[in-house]
Write a protein that holds these residues in place. Sequence first.
Motif, PDB file in Angstrom:
ATOM      1  N   ARG A  49       8.017 -28.976 -30.513  1.00 29.64           N
ATOM      2  CA  ARG A  49       8.713 -29.415 -29.304  1.00 29.64           C
ATOM      3  C   ARG A  49       9.477 -30.684 -29.652  1.00 29.64           C
ATOM      4  O   ARG A  49       8.885 -31.701 -30.017  1.00 29.64           O
ATOM      5  N   ILE A  50      10.803 -30.589 -29.562  1.00 29.47           N
ATOM      6  CA  ILE A  50      11.682 -31.702 -29.915  1.00 29.47           C
ATOM      7  C   ILE A  50      12.591 -31.990 -28.729  1.00 29.47           C
ATOM      8  O   ILE A  50      13.328 -31.101 -28.279  1.00 29.47           O
ATOM      9  N   ALA A  51      12.528 -33.217 -28.218  1.00 32.53           N
ATOM     10  CA  ALA A  51      13.366 -33.626 -27.085  1.00 32.53           C
ATOM     11  C   ALA A  51      13.233 -32.660 -25.912  1.00 32.53           C
ATOM     12  O   ALA A  51      14.217 -32.338 -25.251  1.00 32.53           O
ATOM     13  N   GLY A  52      12.020 -32.192 -25.665  1.00 31.01           N
ATOM     14  CA  GLY A  52      11.770 -31.308 -24.539  1.00 31.01           C
ATOM     15  C   GLY A  52      12.064 -29.846 -24.790  1.00 31.01           C
ATOM     16  O   GLY A  52      11.774 -29.008 -23.930  1.00 31.01           O
ATOM     17  N   GLN A  53      12.630 -29.487 -25.933  1.00 33.59           N
ATOM     18  CA  GLN A  53      12.935 -28.097 -26.255  1.00 33.59           C
ATOM     19  C   GLN A  53      11.869 -27.530 -27.192  1.00 33.59           C
ATOM     20  O   GLN A  53      11.461 -28.195 -28.141  1.00 33.59           O
ATOM     21  N   ARG A  93      12.613 -19.045 -32.752  1.00 33.81           N
ATOM     22  CA  ARG A  93      13.239 -18.630 -31.502  1.00 33.81           C
ATOM     23  C   ARG A  93      12.962 -19.703 -30.453  1.00 33.81           C
ATOM     24  O   ARG A  93      11.840 -20.199 -30.342  1.00 33.81           O
ATOM     25  N   GLN A  94      13.981 -20.047 -29.716  1.00 32.58           N
ATOM     26  CA  GLN A  94      13.789 -21.011 -28.653  1.00 32.58           C
ATOM     27  C   GLN A  94      12.983 -20.369 -27.524  1.00 32.58           C
ATOM     28  O   GLN A  94      13.205 -19.215 -27.165  1.00 32.58           O
ATOM     29  N   ARG A  95      12.019 -21.126 -26.976  1.00 34.63           N
ATOM     30  CA  ARG A  95      11.158 -20.608 -25.922  1.00 34.63           C
ATOM     31  C   ARG A  95      11.414 -21.435 -24.667  1.00 34.63           C
ATOM     32  O   ARG A  95      10.999 -22.594 -24.573  1.00 34.63           O
ATOM     33  N   LEU A  96      12.095 -20.813 -23.713  1.00 29.71           N
ATOM     34  CA  LEU A  96      12.463 -21.517 -22.487  1.00 29.71           C
ATOM     35  C   LEU A  96      11.551 -21.184 -21.314  1.00 29.71           C
ATOM     36  O   LEU A  96      11.429 -21.979 -20.383  1.00 29.71           O
ATOM     37  N   ARG A  97      10.910 -20.020 -21.344  1.00 27.70           N
ATOM     38  CA  ARG A  97      10.187 -19.563 -20.158  1.00 27.70           C
ATOM     39  C   ARG A  97       8.689 -19.406 -20.363  1.00 27.70           C
ATOM     40  O   ARG A  97       7.991 -18.977 -19.457  1.00 27.70           O
ATOM     41  N   ASP A  98       8.176 -19.738 -21.531  1.00 22.81           N
ATOM     42  CA  ASP A  98       6.735 -19.678 -21.761  1.00 22.81           C
ATOM     43  C   ASP A  98       6.113 -20.984 -21.282  1.00 22.81           C
ATOM     44  O   ASP A  98       5.880 -21.900 -22.060  1.00 22.81           O
ATOM     45  N   ARG A  99       5.870 -21.053 -19.998  1.00 24.30           N
ATOM     46  CA  ARG A  99       5.402 -22.295 -19.403  1.00 24.30           C
ATOM     47  C   ARG A  99       4.058 -22.711 -20.005  1.00 24.30           C
ATOM     48  O   ARG A  99       3.074 -22.006 -19.923  1.00 24.30           O
ATOM     49  N   PRO A 154      22.550  -4.006 -28.984  1.00 25.09           N
ATOM     50  CA  PRO A 154      23.160  -5.245 -29.449  1.00 25.09           C
ATOM     51  C   PRO A 154      22.231  -6.423 -29.240  1.00 25.09           C
ATOM     52  O   PRO A 154      21.334  -6.380 -28.411  1.00 25.09           O
ATOM     53  N   GLU A 155      22.449  -7.468 -30.007  1.00 22.91           N
ATOM     54  CA  GLU A 155      21.650  -8.677 -29.860  1.00 22.91           C
ATOM     55  C   GLU A 155      21.917  -9.298 -28.497  1.00 22.91           C
ATOM     56  O   GLU A 155      23.042  -9.270 -27.995  1.00 22.91           O
ATOM     57  N   PRO A 156      20.891  -9.873 -27.837  1.00 20.65           N
ATOM     58  CA  PRO A 156      21.086 -10.489 -26.524  1.00 20.65           C
ATOM     59  C   PRO A 156      21.985 -11.708 -26.626  1.00 20.65           C
ATOM     60  O   PRO A 156      21.937 -12.446 -27.605  1.00 20.65           O
ATOM     61  N   GLU A 157      22.793 -11.880 -25.609  1.00 16.96           N
ATOM     62  CA  GLU A 157      23.684 -13.036 -25.593  1.00 16.96           C
ATOM     63  C   GLU A 157      22.935 -14.240 -25.049  1.00 16.96           C
ATOM     64  O   GLU A 157      22.056 -14.136 -24.221  1.00 16.96           O
ATOM     65  N   ASP A 158      23.348 -15.395 -25.532  1.00 18.55           N
ATOM     66  CA  ASP A 158      22.765 -16.638 -25.039  1.00 18.55           C
ATOM     67  C   ASP A 158      23.337 -16.927 -23.656  1.00 18.55           C
ATOM     68  O   ASP A 158      24.554 -17.037 -23.476  1.00 18.55           O
ATOM     69  N   GLU A 159      22.439 -17.005 -22.665  1.00 17.72           N
ATOM     70  CA  GLU A 159      22.871 -17.208 -21.283  1.00 17.72           C
ATOM     71  C   GLU A 159      22.866 -18.669 -20.885  1.00 17.72           C
ATOM     72  O   GLU A 159      22.653 -19.018 -19.731  1.00 17.72           O
ATOM     73  N   GLY A 160      23.040 -19.523 -21.874  1.00 19.66           N
ATOM     74  CA  GLY A 160      23.096 -20.936 -21.531  1.00 19.66           C
ATOM     75  C   GLY A 160      21.746 -21.597 -21.559  1.00 19.66           C
ATOM     76  O   GLY A 160      21.597 -22.731 -21.135  1.00 19.66           O
ATOM     77  N   ASP A 175      16.603 -17.641 -26.657  1.00 17.32           N
ATOM     78  CA  ASP A 175      15.537 -17.002 -25.896  1.00 17.32           C
ATOM     79  C   ASP A 175      15.990 -15.616 -25.445  1.00 17.32           C
ATOM     80  O   ASP A 175      17.185 -15.379 -25.232  1.00 17.32           O
ATOM     81  N   ALA A 176      15.037 -14.679 -25.327  1.00 14.36           N
ATOM     82  CA  ALA A 176      15.368 -13.304 -24.947  1.00 14.36           C
ATOM     83  C   ALA A 176      14.412 -12.834 -23.869  1.00 14.36           C
ATOM     84  O   ALA A 176      13.259 -13.266 -23.806  1.00 14.36           O
ATOM     85  N   ASP A 177      14.913 -11.915 -23.002  1.00 13.27           N
ATOM     86  CA  ASP A 177      14.073 -11.387 -21.932  1.00 13.27           C
ATOM     87  C   ASP A 177      12.888 -10.620 -22.491  1.00 13.27           C
ATOM     88  O   ASP A 177      11.788 -10.712 -21.984  1.00 13.27           O
ATOM     89  N   LYS A 178      13.085  -9.830 -23.523  1.00 16.17           N
ATOM     90  CA  LYS A 178      11.999  -9.091 -24.151  1.00 16.17           C
ATOM     91  C   LYS A 178      12.361  -8.874 -25.612  1.00 16.17           C
ATOM     92  O   LYS A 178      13.535  -8.782 -25.969  1.00 16.17           O
ATOM     93  N   PRO A 179      11.351  -8.782 -26.471  1.00 16.56           N
ATOM     94  CA  PRO A 179      11.631  -8.593 -27.899  1.00 16.56           C
ATOM     95  C   PRO A 179      12.410  -7.310 -28.142  1.00 16.56           C
ATOM     96  O   PRO A 179      12.113  -6.263 -27.574  1.00 16.56           O
ATOM     97  N   GLN A 180      13.415  -7.372 -29.008  1.00 17.20           N
ATOM     98  CA  GLN A 180      14.239  -6.206 -29.270  1.00 17.20           C
ATOM     99  C   GLN A 180      13.465  -5.100 -29.975  1.00 17.20           C
ATOM    100  O   GLN A 180      13.815  -3.935 -29.883  1.00 17.20           O
ATOM    101  N   GLY A 181      12.398  -5.452 -30.709  1.00 15.76           N
ATOM    102  CA  GLY A 181      11.610  -4.427 -31.363  1.00 15.76           C
ATOM    103  C   GLY A 181      10.993  -3.462 -30.371  1.00 15.76           C
ATOM    104  O   GLY A 181      10.989  -2.244 -30.575  1.00 15.76           O
TER     105      GLY A 181
END
Length: 345
Positions: free
Chosen positions: A132-136, A147-153, A336-342, A302-308
Amino acid sequence: MSRSKKSAFILAVALAASGCSDPVDKAAKARIFSPEDPPKVVASAQQKLPPEDVADNPQVARRILGMDAAEVTERLGPHRYQATLGYEWTSAESNPVKLTETRTFRAGPGGVSGDFHGVLENSRDQGLEVMRIAGQVFARNRYGPFRQRLRDRGMAERTRAELTGAIRDFDSLFQGRLKLSPQGTVTYEGRTAWRYQVTLAPASEGDASRPLPALLQPKNGADETTRRRGNFFAHRLPRSLDGEVLVDAATSVVLKARLDGRIGVPSDKTPEAAELRMTLEAALSEVGKDQKLAPPESFLPDADKPQGIADALDRFGIERAKPEGAKGSTAGEAPPEPEDEGGGE
């Protein structure tokens, strides 16, 4: 009645109401607008835990041995933690099974909310890495990409606690029977520390385990592996334990630990008698030094679900849900690979 008269009347009623307000309301307002209490970890870190009382006060001993990584960082500041755990299973009916686990943790400044980097590896070529660096937060398995983890609270905080909780887990597995005997003070990493010899306390003296509710049983019964695990935890019997623990005199943090113990499962309690030997070598170092933590040079968004998983569903003809009018991949084709939604912002 004119508008000005109405306003004056409403103001008079409000002033009258405020003049005869209920004391309960005043107390409620005082609580609502009072300064926010500090986080629980910060409050715990301000608690004085005299290390000289560890041998005579079981509550102080449990607090020090089970201190969470967040509280350790609040008390010590930046530091490095290294631990090696060894497990060896032996039984009369099978060959010994060995596993060695290495845990490395680096804590940056900022206390409970600060940066950190943890790595877990074992002798079976498995592991994980979380930072965890600077909150990320970024995570990966041993050989995969970050992989960046944005939603794993809370995922990073839970991993931090697990990586640095080796002594706590050791104590729990031995049913809280770590007996600490004072051996004076020593100097470690330039700090004064209380040295304690560790032995196995009698069950009546040190057993801190609590009865747990009955486990839910599967409809068709537990499998062989689950039964063995359940029998071990239900009937485990600590047989021996020795080692030493160094506790920092200034902050009451465990600076170094060496533990070696054996737990057995009696043959009259289980179909197969077995014994577990567990060893631990743990140490804190580089206290107060900047760990120079930095985010990974490259990482996946980050991705909604693993592509595998999505690919496997496609190959079996189970199409993923798609918005109306969207064109997706057909079964058997890689999506296709998921797009980064910001999320990386």
